[in-house]
Design a protein around this motif. Structure first.
Motif, PDB file in Angstrom:
ATOM      1  N   SER A 221       0.821  -1.213   0.000  1.00 20.24           N
ATOM      2  CA  SER A 221       0.000   0.000   0.000  1.00 20.24           C
ATOM      3  C   SER A 221       0.853   1.260   0.000  1.00 20.24           C
ATOM      4  O   SER A 221       0.483   2.263  -0.632  1.00 20.24           O
ATOM      5  CB  SER A 221      -0.945   0.002   1.211  1.00 20.24           C
ATOM      6  N   GLN A 222       1.999   1.230   0.697  1.00 21.55           N
ATOM      7  CA  GLN A 222       2.868   2.405   0.751  1.00 21.55           C
ATOM      8  C   GLN A 222       3.406   2.755  -0.631  1.00 21.55           C
ATOM      9  O   GLN A 222       3.466   3.928  -1.007  1.00 21.55           O
ATOM     10  CB  GLN A 222       4.030   2.141   1.711  1.00 21.55           C
ATOM     11  N   ALA A 223       3.781   1.734  -1.403  1.00 25.34           N
ATOM     12  CA  ALA A 223       4.293   1.982  -2.750  1.00 25.34           C
ATOM     13  C   ALA A 223       3.205   2.529  -3.660  1.00 25.34           C
ATOM     14  O   ALA A 223       3.440   3.448  -4.453  1.00 25.34           O
ATOM     15  CB  ALA A 223       4.877   0.698  -3.329  1.00 25.34           C
ATOM     16  N   THR A 225       0.371   4.156  -2.780  1.00 25.78           N
ATOM     17  CA  THR A 225       0.005   5.516  -2.392  1.00 25.78           C
ATOM     18  C   THR A 225       1.129   6.501  -2.701  1.00 25.78           C
ATOM     19  O   THR A 225       0.875   7.664  -3.000  1.00 25.78           O
ATOM     20  CB  THR A 225      -0.336   5.585  -0.891  1.00 25.78           C
ATOM     21  N   GLY A 226       2.384   6.027  -2.643  1.00 26.14           N
ATOM     22  CA  GLY A 226       3.513   6.894  -2.999  1.00 26.14           C
ATOM     23  C   GLY A 226       3.461   7.296  -4.459  1.00 26.14           C
ATOM     24  O   GLY A 226       3.710   8.453  -4.812  1.00 26.14           O
ATOM     25  N   PHE A 227       3.132   6.331  -5.309  1.00 24.09           N
ATOM     26  CA  PHE A 227       3.002   6.622  -6.738  1.00 24.09           C
ATOM     27  C   PHE A 227       1.856   7.594  -6.981  1.00 24.09           C
ATOM     28  O   PHE A 227       1.983   8.556  -7.754  1.00 24.09           O
ATOM     29  CB  PHE A 227       2.765   5.320  -7.504  1.00 24.09           C
ATOM     30  N   PHE A 228       0.738   7.374  -6.318  1.00 23.67           N
ATOM     31  CA  PHE A 228      -0.427   8.245  -6.476  1.00 23.67           C
ATOM     32  C   PHE A 228      -0.111   9.665  -5.994  1.00 23.67           C
ATOM     33  O   PHE A 228      -0.460  10.649  -6.641  1.00 23.67           O
ATOM     34  CB  PHE A 228      -1.601   7.663  -5.685  1.00 23.67           C
ATOM     35  N   ALA A 229       0.576   9.768  -4.852  1.00 23.19           N
ATOM     36  CA  ALA A 229       0.922  11.078  -4.310  1.00 23.19           C
ATOM     37  C   ALA A 229       1.896  11.814  -5.216  1.00 23.19           C
ATOM     38  O   ALA A 229       1.791  13.032  -5.404  1.00 23.19           O
ATOM     39  CB  ALA A 229       1.527  10.920  -2.912  1.00 23.19           C
ATOM     40  N   SER A 230       2.851  11.095  -5.795  1.00 22.23           N
ATOM     41  CA  SER A 230       3.812  11.738  -6.700  1.00 22.23           C
ATOM     42  C   SER A 230       3.128  12.259  -7.956  1.00 22.23           C
ATOM     43  O   SER A 230       3.531  13.293  -8.500  1.00 22.23           O
ATOM     44  CB  SER A 230       4.925  10.755  -7.071  1.00 22.23           C
ATOM     45  N   MET A 231       2.094  11.568  -8.424  1.00 16.01           N
ATOM     46  CA  MET A 231       1.339  12.035  -9.580  1.00 16.01           C
ATOM     47  C   MET A 231       0.610  13.337  -9.261  1.00 16.01           C
ATOM     48  O   MET A 231       0.597  14.277 -10.061  1.00 16.01           O
ATOM     49  CB  MET A 231       0.335  10.964 -10.016  1.00 16.01           C
ATOM     50  N   LEU A 232       0.010  13.396  -8.080  1.00 19.08           N
ATOM     51  CA  LEU A 232      -0.752  14.586  -7.691  1.00 19.08           C
ATOM     52  C   LEU A 232       0.146  15.795  -7.468  1.00 19.08           C
ATOM     53  O   LEU A 232      -0.255  16.934  -7.729  1.00 19.08           O
ATOM     54  CB  LEU A 232      -1.554  14.303  -6.421  1.00 19.08           C
ATOM     55  N   THR A 233       1.345  15.568  -6.990  1.00 19.37           N
ATOM     56  CA  THR A 233       2.242  16.682  -6.664  1.00 19.37           C
ATOM     57  C   THR A 233       3.253  16.957  -7.769  1.00 19.37           C
ATOM     58  O   THR A 233       4.160  17.771  -7.576  1.00 19.37           O
ATOM     59  CB  THR A 233       2.989  16.394  -5.351  1.00 19.37           C
ATOM     60  N   TYR A 234       3.113  16.308  -8.914  1.00 15.42           N
ATOM     61  CA  TYR A 234       4.066  16.517 -10.005  1.00 15.42           C
ATOM     62  C   TYR A 234       4.186  17.979 -10.434  1.00 15.42           C
ATOM     63  O   TYR A 234       5.295  18.435 -10.753  1.00 15.42           O
ATOM     64  CB  TYR A 234       3.709  15.652 -11.212  1.00 15.42           C
TER      65      TYR A 234
END
Length: 302
Positions: A221-223, A225-234
């Motif tokens: 789950s951490q990986a 959500t990390g990918f999802f968060a990086s997309m949002l903050t790109y």
């Protein structure tokens, strides 16, 4: 010491391997398109005009500068990676995982903290460590980006790490070393909190305990959500990189590629108006921007 040294070596290896990827991404972020779009097919089989992907772009760089050209800016990036790893480790040592964070006089450990409280403390601890590492290494990050962007105008202004420090200090002063720092810090902090809080919510409320499959899913789950968060903050990453090279005397930081932004907020608003907030986020299946035309002389879309 041994653990820190192994982390530095591992980070350095990953930095070398990922250098060509970052190089291409940075050039795409500033809007440089050396190759015209070609007619191809998307994942659904439809014919569309596509921009060259990572491998085509990398082949062009090799054709111009050779294979060594793919590693421009590697030296300051290695310095940034090594110093950042050491600073991050040292800051974490100042705030052990079992300590109360932030440290408060007279704080006592009467009861074990709740799961949510522990997540908040650990995230705060990690935030401080990452922010400190980013702050210390940002000058190397700026030099790395400018070394890469020199490919556009074939400049040699930033030919070495030490000479680049002297050039920036002479032309821009101390503040020049921290161009683009604010959006970079904001993006890192938002990404960290989004990642950890989403992982906590998923692990707590979406996945049940006691099932082996669920336990395995929690580890991933951490990986996710990390990918999802990086997309949002790109967009913060994009704006930070553009501000680091903006109006620095290189062709890639001047018109026609980029106007002179008055601040990172000005850069953000202009990218938003142009619909370029995700430029460079994907290096595969790159569609031609809607309503734009390719200008061969300028190697860009307008």
């Amino acid at each position: 010491m041994a653990d820190a040294a192994s982390q530095v070596l591992l980070g350095s290896g990953l930095t070398v391997l990922s250098q060509p990827l970052m190089y291409v991404k940075v050039l795409v972020q500033v809007g440089y398109e050396p190759l015209p779009p070609t007619l191809g097919r998307n994942i659904f089989g439809r014919q569309v005009y596509q921009l060259p992907g990572l491998f085509s772009y990398a082949k062009h760089i090799v054709k111009v500068d050779g294979r060594v050209g793919l590693f421009k800016g590697l030296a300051p990036r290695l310095c940034s990676s090594a110093i950042g790893t050491v600073v991050h480790s040292k800051v974490l040592q100042l705030f052990p995982p079992d300590s109360s964070f932030p440290l408060q006089p007279g704080a006592s450990k009467k009861e074990p903290v709740s799961s949510l409280e522990q997540v908040l403390k650990e995230t705060s601890r990690e935030m401080v460590a990452r922010s400190a590492a980013t702050l210390i290494t940002h000058p190397f990050h700026v030099i790395t980006l400018r070394c890469m962007v020199q490919f556009i105008g074939r400049e040699t202004k930033y030919s070495g790490t030490l000479s680049a420090f002297a050039t920036i200090y002479r032309e821009e002063g101390i503040l020049g070393f921290f161009a683009g720092l604010i959006p970079r810090l904001l993006g890192d902090i938002l990404s960290l909190w989004l990642c950890n809080m989403l992982a906590y919510l998923i692990n707590t409320y979406a996945l049940e305990n006691g099932v082996s499959t669920m336990t395995e899913m929690k580890s991933y789950s951490q990986a996710v959500t990390g990918f999802f968060a990086s997309m949002l903050t790109y967009p913060f990453v994009l704006v930070s990189n553009l501000m680091a090279v903006n109006n620095c005397g290189l062709a890639g930081g001047l018109l026609p590629y980029a106007p002179t932004y008055s601040s990172w907020l000005d850069c953000w608003s202009q990218l938003h108006r142009e619909g370029n907030m995700s430029r460079g986020n994907s290096l595969f299946f790159r569609k031609v921007p809607a309503g734009k035309r390719y200008v061969w002389e300028e190697r860009r879309f307008r």
